[in-house]
Design a protein around this motif. Structure first.
Motif, mmCIF file in Angstrom:
data_model
loop_
_atom_site.group_PDB
_atom_site.id
_atom_site.type_symbol
_atom_site.label_atom_id
_atom_site.label_comp_id
_atom_site.label_asym_id
_atom_site.label_seq_id
_atom_site.Cartn_x
_atom_site.Cartn_y
_atom_site.Cartn_z
ATOM 1 N N ASP A 30 100.788 -2.101 -51.399
ATOM 2 C CA ASP A 30 101.590 -2.303 -52.543
ATOM 3 C C ASP A 30 102.926 -1.797 -52.119
ATOM 4 O O ASP A 30 103.978 -1.882 -52.731
ATOM 5 C CB ASP A 30 101.206 -1.473 -53.654
ATOM 6 C CG ASP A 30 100.864 0.243 -53.323
ATOM 7 O OD1 ASP A 30 100.549 0.438 -52.175
ATOM 8 O OD2 ASP A 30 100.540 0.881 -54.258
ATOM 9 N N VAL A 31 103.202 -1.364 -50.850
ATOM 10 C CA VAL A 31 104.418 -1.389 -50.317
ATOM 11 C C VAL A 31 104.620 -2.042 -49.195
ATOM 12 O O VAL A 31 104.630 -1.882 -48.013
ATOM 13 C CB VAL A 31 104.840 0.217 -49.784
ATOM 14 C CG1 VAL A 31 106.230 0.558 -49.494
ATOM 15 C CG2 VAL A 31 104.415 1.436 -50.957
ATOM 16 N N PRO A 32 105.217 -3.543 -49.188
ATOM 17 C CA PRO A 32 105.494 -4.473 -48.045
ATOM 18 C C PRO A 32 106.498 -3.954 -47.097
ATOM 19 O O PRO A 32 106.369 -4.295 -46.174
ATOM 20 C CB PRO A 32 105.697 -5.725 -48.882
ATOM 21 C CG PRO A 32 106.212 -5.307 -50.232
ATOM 22 C CD PRO A 32 105.314 -4.105 -50.402
ATOM 23 N N ASP A 33 107.278 -2.883 -47.649
ATOM 24 C CA ASP A 33 108.433 -2.673 -46.600
ATOM 25 C C ASP A 33 108.704 -1.060 -46.935
ATOM 26 O O ASP A 33 109.041 -0.910 -48.025
ATOM 27 C CB ASP A 33 109.907 -3.490 -46.948
ATOM 28 C CG ASP A 33 110.850 -3.052 -46.009
ATOM 29 O OD1 ASP A 33 110.997 -2.145 -45.508
ATOM 30 O OD2 ASP A 33 111.554 -4.016 -45.411
ATOM 31 N N LEU A 34 108.538 -0.500 -46.024
ATOM 32 C CA LEU A 34 108.669 1.139 -46.303
ATOM 33 C C LEU A 34 110.176 1.544 -46.490
ATOM 34 O O LEU A 34 110.366 2.720 -46.944
ATOM 35 C CB LEU A 34 108.202 2.005 -45.058
ATOM 36 C CG LEU A 34 108.898 2.117 -43.618
ATOM 37 C CD1 LEU A 34 110.156 2.649 -43.616
ATOM 38 C CD2 LEU A 34 108.001 2.532 -42.721
#
Length: 509
Positions: free
Chosen positions: A443-447
């Motif tokens: 659910d977090v494609p980019d930190l």
């Protein structure tokens, strides 16, 4: 590392630059580099522990029936066995930089500024895998995994700290592993499973697991430690308070009734962390754990914070009706037979004509048609569900629910507004929502997105700037330092906040 850095273009870094307080991320998931982990475990405890890890990890990730997991079965076999759909594609892949970041401690450490965080608590994905190992190897494997993570992240401790996985099969092993993790390894946060599946003895005695494995698979219940447990877990809670360890859990309910689709992962996933954590938290509350250990701090992660407000509101509502005083409204002995008979004579004479009854018989008949038909009336402690929790006023509910529990809410979760709605929450309180980016999961494609997504909630009017500060700094800081005032000593956070003061009202004599 400069060729990989997106610091100048990170929205989160830009937002962080304008804040005068640190950002504490309570929930980051890292990947273990499997060859290195297995080498470490082999040196620590031999090949048998490596085999145990592999079996435990495979069991955790896949639901099986007749030796075949969901993906090996035909649609007909899934229907026949009611095999629950397992998750798939749970890691970020297209964003290769992030994939490497979750796996390489040095890279993650260097990208903290890009993420907009000052300090992150890490949950390596294998940290609780040993909970599924065989009883004879469970503690040894858990100790090896914890030791590996402690060694791996030790030199990054000013900004990163991994949790210690604690098996909860029984209180003794939990206490032993907590002491080892803290006193020997220097770990500061414990991660526990929110419940342990146990056999129903009445069925297990008749159908032993070694002879009837399929029956044993389903003939079980979940022990949430605080209420109706076969064990007394107070020694573990006491040890956590003594050592100053905040307790965390990511406890889900996939596979429970309503979350057991054989075809749809999202059907099983949405809300499952909230439901699992709610069961765990209510057991601690109603079992009196938060009463006996007011210094204990527990965080339930990935389920959002709105359910914390929901349960708090309903605890207050129900206490007003189901306290000892309120229960007298429903006590069968308080029904007035004379008045009831008069009312039936006036408004229900046809009933009495067809069914002539005495006053006492009429009262018994009317009460028997409701929820009061039992072999006997409850007596003593059977009467009050709030007794073990020691609730006498709604302020007690606040102290033992709101003060004790913290609720991990992901950055784009708009339901967080319920946690900060002090108009709806009794006594005007705000629930302890804590910033839990869930970096490392699908659910977090980019930190670099989560902090900025949380700030979007301010700009959209979902929460206020004061709520945002409480969410990303004050509440996480409170969670860790109320358990251990020295938690941030020597970290990047220490120089940015005042020295924490111990709340003496929470000190147990």
């Amino acid at each position: 590392m400069t060729e990989y850095s997106r610091l100048k273009t990170s929205r989160s870094a830009a937002i962080k630059a304008n804040l005068d307080y640190p950002i504490i991320d309570t929930d980051v998931h890292t990947n273990d580099f499997t060859p290195a982990l297995e080498d470490y475990i082999a040196k620590y405890g031999g090949s048998k522990l490596v085999d145990e890890l592999r079996k435990a990890e495979a069991s955790r990730l896949n639901s099986k029936s007749n030796g075949k997991d969901w993906y090996q079965q035909t649609p007909e076999e899934r229907q026949y066995n009611r095999t629950i759909r397992s998750p798939w594609w749970a890691r970020v892949t297209r964003n290769t930089l992030d994939l490497a970041t979750y796996t390489l401690p040095e890279l993650f450490y260097e990208r903290q500024a890009e993420q907009g965080s000052d300090y992150s608590v890490l949950f390596p994905n294998n940290v609780l895998a040993p909970a599924g190992a065989s009883k004879e190897n469970r503690q040894a494997l858990q100790r090896a995994v914890n030791h590996y993570h402690a060694d791996l992240y030790r030199k990054y401790s000013d900004r990163l700290t991994p949790v210690a996985g604690i098996p909860m099969g029984n209180p003794q092993e939990a206490v032993e592993e907590l002491e080892f993790a803290v006193k020997t390894l220097g770990l500061k946060v414990a991660n526990i499973p929110g419940g342990v599946k146990r056999p129903i003895k009445a069925i297990a005695d008749k159908y032993p697991a070694d002879q009837y494995p399929e029956i044993a698979k389903y003939a079980s219940y979940i022990d949430f430690y605080g209420l109706d447990s076969e064990y007394d877990y107070d020694p573990f809670w006491a040890k956590a308070v003594e050592l100053g360890v905040p307790i965390t859990t990511h406890y889900g309910s996939q596979g429970w009734t309503g979350r057991s689709s054989i075809s749809n992962y999202m059907n099983n996933h949405i809300g499952h962390f909230a439901d699992g954590s709610q069961a765990f938290a209510k057991a601690l509350f109603f079992g009196g754990v938060t009463k006996r250990f007011p210094q204990l701090r527990v965080a339930m992660l990935e389920g959002g914070a709105d359910w914390g407000a929901h349960v708090y509101i309903h605890l207050v509502d129900r206490f007003s009706k189901r306290s000892l005083k309120g229960l007298q409204n429903y006590n069968p002995d308080n029904a007035n037979s004379d008045e009831l008979f008069v009312l039936f004579e006036r408004f229900g004479s046809e009933f009495l004509q067809e069914h002539p009854l005495s006053k006492e018989e009429l009262t018994k008949s009317v009460l028997g048609s409701s929820f009061n038909r039992h072999s006997r009336s409850p007596v003593g402690s059977e009467l009050e569900d709030f007794a073990a929790a020691g609730i006498e006023t709604i302020e007690d509910i606040r102290d033992r629910w709101v003060n004790s529990f913290f609720f991990g809410s992901e950055s784009d979760d708009r339901t967080i507004a319920a946690a900060f709605n002090d108009k709806a929450n009794p006594l005007g309180v705000k629930i302890n929502a804590i910033y839990s980016s869930d970096v490392g999961h699908w659910d977090v494609p980019d930190l670099t997105d989560p902090l900025a997504e949380s700030w979007d909630l301010v700009q959209e009017g979902v929460i206020s700037e004061a709520d945002f500060k409480a969410y990303v700094f004050h509440n996480p800081y409170k969670f860790y330092t109320q358990a251990n005032p020295d938690f941030f000593k020597g970290t990047a956070v220490e120089s940015k906040v005042p020295t924490p003061q111990v709340d003496k009202s929470l000190v147990v004599a």
